[in-house]
Scaffold this motif. Structure first.
Motif, short mmCIF file in Angstrom:
data_model
loop_
_atom_site.label_atom_id
_atom_site.label_comp_id
_atom_site.label_asym_id
_atom_site.label_seq_id
_atom_site.Cartn_x
_atom_site.Cartn_y
_atom_site.Cartn_z
N PHE A 235 0.82 -1.20 0.00
CA PHE A 235 0.00 0.00 0.00
C PHE A 235 0.86 1.25 0.00
O PHE A 235 1.87 1.34 0.70
N TRP A 236 0.42 2.21 -0.78
CA TRP A 236 0.88 3.59 -0.72
C TRP A 236 -0.33 4.43 -0.30
O TRP A 236 -1.44 3.91 -0.21
N THR A 237 -0.13 5.71 -0.03
CA THR A 237 -1.27 6.57 0.23
C THR A 237 -2.11 6.69 -1.03
O THR A 237 -1.65 7.20 -2.05
N GLY A 238 -3.31 6.12 -0.99
CA GLY A 238 -4.20 6.18 -2.15
C GLY A 238 -3.94 5.15 -3.22
O GLY A 238 -4.52 5.24 -4.31
N HIS A 239 -3.11 4.15 -2.94
CA HIS A 239 -2.83 3.15 -3.98
C HIS A 239 -2.52 1.81 -3.34
O HIS A 239 -2.03 1.73 -2.20
#
Length: 289
Positions: A235-239
């Protein structure tokens, strides 16, 4: 603060179970209907921006009607929003028994391989009501209101609703090349969290609709130095992306405008360089055997 994406309350009408939690004019029991079109947008407000999408045969729990729009929530994940009233059907013959398990399929107005007929495209996980089978073609009840009709779908493209896949990566790879669509949930257009949800649901793993919810709720956290394995999530922020192997990911992304494989190391560098920051979580799912 409540998350409006999973709080079935539109400012006036709320689901009955929210009585005493939110201040509404009316508290109602939801009415269960099914999506009658191939793909329906689930919108933030009537005629507003798309949050997610619902596929043919998915159950939608209806709470309020305003002109041509219905307020409620998706039964599969509780995601709240508005759908067009014309996209829903309460016809009993449309209660699904099977779902599409190939990347894409179609329903034809005539059975038989070489018989001509009008074609309706069907995406992965469309839910269908099979009436019977004729020489390898499943006859589907495709009714809307008082105008029921039949479509014929290749039986090899279908599985029963209770069938569970075992490998989410194999499911997600069915979407390779699918166009990227913000808020998309179908094999005609999908986003990163839609791809994760589609593969999880096919493997009988409950999964919320957006990547921030998935980061918070799916699986268990891996240590920063823990080796990655097939089926993990990054996970990334928003992805969010699926891990295919320790060196490769699979994700729907706007950089490629498609579902693609990408080397993990270069993806991490690229995503941070474009301003979306570093990896924020690595999770491992528990897939039912």
């Amino acid at each position: 603060m409540t998350d409006r994406r999973r709080t079935p309350f539109n400012g006036k009408v709320a689901a009955a179970h929210l009585k005493g939690i939110v201040d509404a004019d009316r508290y109602v029991e939801a009415e269960r209907k099914h999506v009658a079109v191939v793909v329906a947008d689930l919108c933030m407000e009537p005629g507003g921006a798309r949050d997610r999408q619902l596929l043919r045969g998915e159950a939608f729990m209806c709470l309020d009607v305003q002109e041509a729009w219905v307020f409620g929530y998706a039964e599969k994940d509780g995601y709240v929003g508005w759908v067009e009233a014309a996209s829903l059907n309460g016809h009993p013959s449309d209660i699904p028994t099977h779902r599409v398990a190939s990347a894409r399929s179609y329903g034809k107005s005539t059975p038989g391989l070489k018989e001509m007929g009008r074609v309706t495209p069907l995406p992965f996980d469309a839910r269908l009501a099979v009436v019977d089978e004729i020489d390898g073609w499943s006859r589907i009840a495709w009714g809307r209101g008082t105008l029921p009709r039949d479509l014929y779908v290749p039986s090899k493209h279908l599985v029963r609703l209770d069938f569970a896949a075992e490998d989410p990566i194999a499911v997600a790879e069915l979407f390779l090349g699918t166009p990227y669509l913000w808020g998309g949930n179908s094999a005609f257009g999908i986003d990163c969290s839609g791809l994760v949800q589609a593969a999880c649901v096919a493997c009988d793993v409950a999964c919320p609709g957006d990547s921030d919810m998935q980061a918070a709720e799916l699986g268990f956290e891996l240590a920063d130095d823990a080796p990655l394995q097939r089926g993990d999530l990054i996970f990334w922020t928003g992805h969010v992306a699926w891990v295919v192997n320790p060196d490769k990911i699979l994700h729907a992304n706007a950089h490629h405008m498609a579902v693609v494989h990408e080397p993990l190391k270069s993806a991490i560098v690229r995503i941070e360089a474009q301003g979306d920051g570093p990896v924020i979580a690595r999770k491992r799912l528990e897939i039912p055997s």
